[in-house]
Design a protein around this motif. Sequence first.
Motif, PDB file in Angstrom:
ATOM      1  N   MET A 108      -4.868 -68.128 146.710  1.00 50.48           N
ATOM      2  CA  MET A 108      -6.270 -68.514 146.541  1.00 50.48           C
ATOM      3  C   MET A 108      -6.615 -68.461 145.054  1.00 50.48           C
ATOM      4  SD  MET A 108      -9.459 -66.765 148.398  1.00 50.48           S
ATOM      5  CE  MET A 108     -11.068 -66.973 147.799  1.00 50.48           C
ATOM      6  N   LYS A 109      -7.199 -69.517 144.560  1.00 49.08           N
ATOM      7  CA  LYS A 109      -7.542 -69.618 143.150  1.00 49.08           C
ATOM      8  C   LYS A 109      -9.051 -69.613 142.995  1.00 49.08           C
ATOM      9  CE  LYS A 109      -5.768 -73.277 141.440  1.00 49.08           C
ATOM     10  NZ  LYS A 109      -5.227 -74.435 140.778  1.00 49.08           N
ATOM     11  N   ASN A 110      -9.552 -68.700 142.168  1.00 47.38           N
ATOM     12  CA  ASN A 110     -10.979 -68.618 141.889  1.00 47.38           C
ATOM     13  C   ASN A 110     -11.207 -68.890 140.410  1.00 47.38           C
ATOM     14  OD1 ASN A 110     -11.643 -67.840 144.543  1.00 47.38           O
ATOM     15  ND2 ASN A 110     -11.094 -65.731 144.094  1.00 47.38           N
ATOM     16  N   LEU A 111     -12.478 -69.063 140.045  1.00 46.17           N
ATOM     17  CA  LEU A 111     -12.844 -69.272 138.645  1.00 46.17           C
ATOM     18  C   LEU A 111     -13.791 -68.171 138.200  1.00 46.17           C
ATOM     19  CD1 LEU A 111     -13.570 -73.125 138.637  1.00 46.17           C
ATOM     20  CD2 LEU A 111     -11.577 -71.964 137.671  1.00 46.17           C
ATOM     21  N   TYR A 112     -13.469 -67.580 137.059  1.00 42.51           N
ATOM     22  CA  TYR A 112     -14.366 -66.622 136.418  1.00 42.51           C
ATOM     23  C   TYR A 112     -15.067 -67.387 135.309  1.00 42.51           C
ATOM     24  CZ  TYR A 112     -15.834 -62.941 133.193  1.00 42.51           C
ATOM     25  OH  TYR A 112     -16.554 -62.137 132.346  1.00 42.51           O
ATOM     26  N   ILE A 113     -16.401 -67.315 135.265  1.00 44.29           N
ATOM     27  CA  ILE A 113     -17.180 -68.026 134.251  1.00 44.29           C
ATOM     28  C   ILE A 113     -18.083 -67.019 133.559  1.00 44.29           C
ATOM     29  CG2 ILE A 113     -18.813 -69.891 133.806  1.00 44.29           C
ATOM     30  CD1 ILE A 113     -17.872 -71.087 136.512  1.00 44.29           C
ATOM     31  N   GLY A 125     -23.887 -75.294 118.613  1.00 45.37           N
ATOM     32  CA  GLY A 125     -23.606 -74.413 117.479  1.00 45.37           C
ATOM     33  C   GLY A 125     -22.314 -73.651 117.677  1.00 45.37           C
ATOM     34  N   ARG A 126     -22.430 -72.331 117.662  1.00 45.05           N
ATOM     35  CA  ARG A 126     -21.255 -71.484 117.881  1.00 45.05           C
ATOM     36  C   ARG A 126     -21.279 -70.830 119.259  1.00 45.05           C
ATOM     37  NH1 ARG A 126     -20.846 -68.359 112.091  1.00 45.05           N
ATOM     38  NH2 ARG A 126     -20.489 -70.215 110.857  1.00 45.05           N
ATOM     39  N   ASN A 127     -21.993 -71.384 120.176  1.00 46.39           N
ATOM     40  CA  ASN A 127     -22.099 -70.835 121.525  1.00 46.39           C
ATOM     41  C   ASN A 127     -21.167 -71.570 122.475  1.00 46.39           C
ATOM     42  OD1 ASN A 127     -24.070 -69.176 120.524  1.00 46.39           O
ATOM     43  ND2 ASN A 127     -25.765 -70.401 121.314  1.00 46.39           N
ATOM     44  N   TYR A 128     -20.414 -70.809 123.235  1.00 50.39           N
ATOM     45  CA  TYR A 128     -19.449 -71.352 124.184  1.00 50.39           C
ATOM     46  C   TYR A 128     -19.596 -70.621 125.507  1.00 50.39           C
ATOM     47  CZ  TYR A 128     -17.025 -73.192 120.074  1.00 50.39           C
ATOM     48  OH  TYR A 128     -16.701 -73.853 118.932  1.00 50.39           O
ATOM     49  N   PHE A 129     -19.150 -71.263 126.576  1.00 49.94           N
ATOM     50  CA  PHE A 129     -18.922 -70.532 127.814  1.00 49.94           C
ATOM     51  C   PHE A 129     -17.451 -70.678 128.136  1.00 49.94           C
ATOM     52  CE2 PHE A 129     -19.990 -74.695 129.662  1.00 49.94           C
ATOM     53  CZ  PHE A 129     -19.075 -74.815 130.686  1.00 49.94           C
ATOM     54  N   ILE A 130     -16.926 -69.699 128.849  1.00 54.27           N
ATOM     55  CA  ILE A 130     -15.489 -69.652 129.108  1.00 54.27           C
ATOM     56  C   ILE A 130     -15.245 -69.722 130.606  1.00 54.27           C
ATOM     57  CG2 ILE A 130     -15.409 -67.129 129.140  1.00 54.27           C
ATOM     58  CD1 ILE A 130     -12.691 -67.378 127.698  1.00 54.27           C
ATOM     59  N   VAL A 131     -14.163 -70.406 130.984  1.00 53.05           N
ATOM     60  CA  VAL A 131     -13.748 -70.522 132.380  1.00 53.05           C
ATOM     61  C   VAL A 131     -12.294 -70.056 132.453  1.00 53.05           C
ATOM     62  CG1 VAL A 131     -13.422 -72.078 134.336  1.00 53.05           C
ATOM     63  CG2 VAL A 131     -15.271 -72.507 132.721  1.00 53.05           C
ATOM     64  N   VAL A 147     -19.756 -64.708 136.512  1.00 56.25           N
ATOM     65  CA  VAL A 147     -19.604 -64.833 137.954  1.00 56.25           C
ATOM     66  C   VAL A 147     -18.152 -65.202 138.265  1.00 56.25           C
ATOM     67  CG1 VAL A 147     -20.188 -67.292 138.105  1.00 56.25           C
ATOM     68  CG2 VAL A 147     -20.695 -65.795 140.027  1.00 56.25           C
ATOM     69  N   VAL A 148     -17.696 -64.833 139.465  1.00 53.29           N
ATOM     70  CA  VAL A 148     -16.423 -65.299 140.002  1.00 53.29           C
ATOM     71  C   VAL A 148     -16.759 -66.171 141.205  1.00 53.29           C
ATOM     72  CG1 VAL A 148     -14.260 -64.647 141.111  1.00 53.29           C
ATOM     73  CG2 VAL A 148     -15.132 -63.290 139.224  1.00 53.29           C
TER      74      VAL A 148
END
Length: 183
Positions: free
Chosen positions: A1-6, A59-65, A13-14
């Motif tokens: 099972m593959k989930n995503l952490y963001i 700008g310098r703001n990112y979100f990660i997955v 959230v996962v």
Amino acid sequence: MKNLYIRYFDQEVVVPDVKKAVDFLSSIPDIDVDEFLVTDINGYYKGSMPYPKRYKVHGRNYFIVIKTEASTIEEFKLNAANAASSAKADAQMRKEAEENDIKAFRPGWYDAGIFFRRVVQMPHDGKCQYFDTDFRVRLKAESIQDCYDRVCNHLRNRFDVDPRSQFPSIKGKNFSCQYLGMN
């Protein structure tokens, strides 16, 4: 099972699929969820790339997955902590093994090479210049450490090598040593 952490700053959230990931991202006012982003996250989720993916917000703001087997944030963080401590332990073991190899008593002949910065004083103006110098030698030594020490001491004691010359670390790529055997 593959989930995503963001994660976006302190919001994380996962989620089990891309639809829930898009729902979470849509709930954040800074993030503009468009068709390209949805397609890209879906491609990342279905693809084989194991590395985290970073998306620029502005700008310098990112979100990660990040792909994960964890189903909750607590489990994800516990797995990350275990992986970090495991990686640290592995690095320590590699370092100790390298130290043991360097100091291991193994008398015989060695083929050694050292690439160092040699200081040469210019006769016309008395100023010094650095030159990259490659030195190779076969010598008898008790260990790799002894081989390195003998090579460096020999070079330091030569009249044509200035004491200000710079020698590399024994662990660096500019020193090589190969054991040839007893004969």
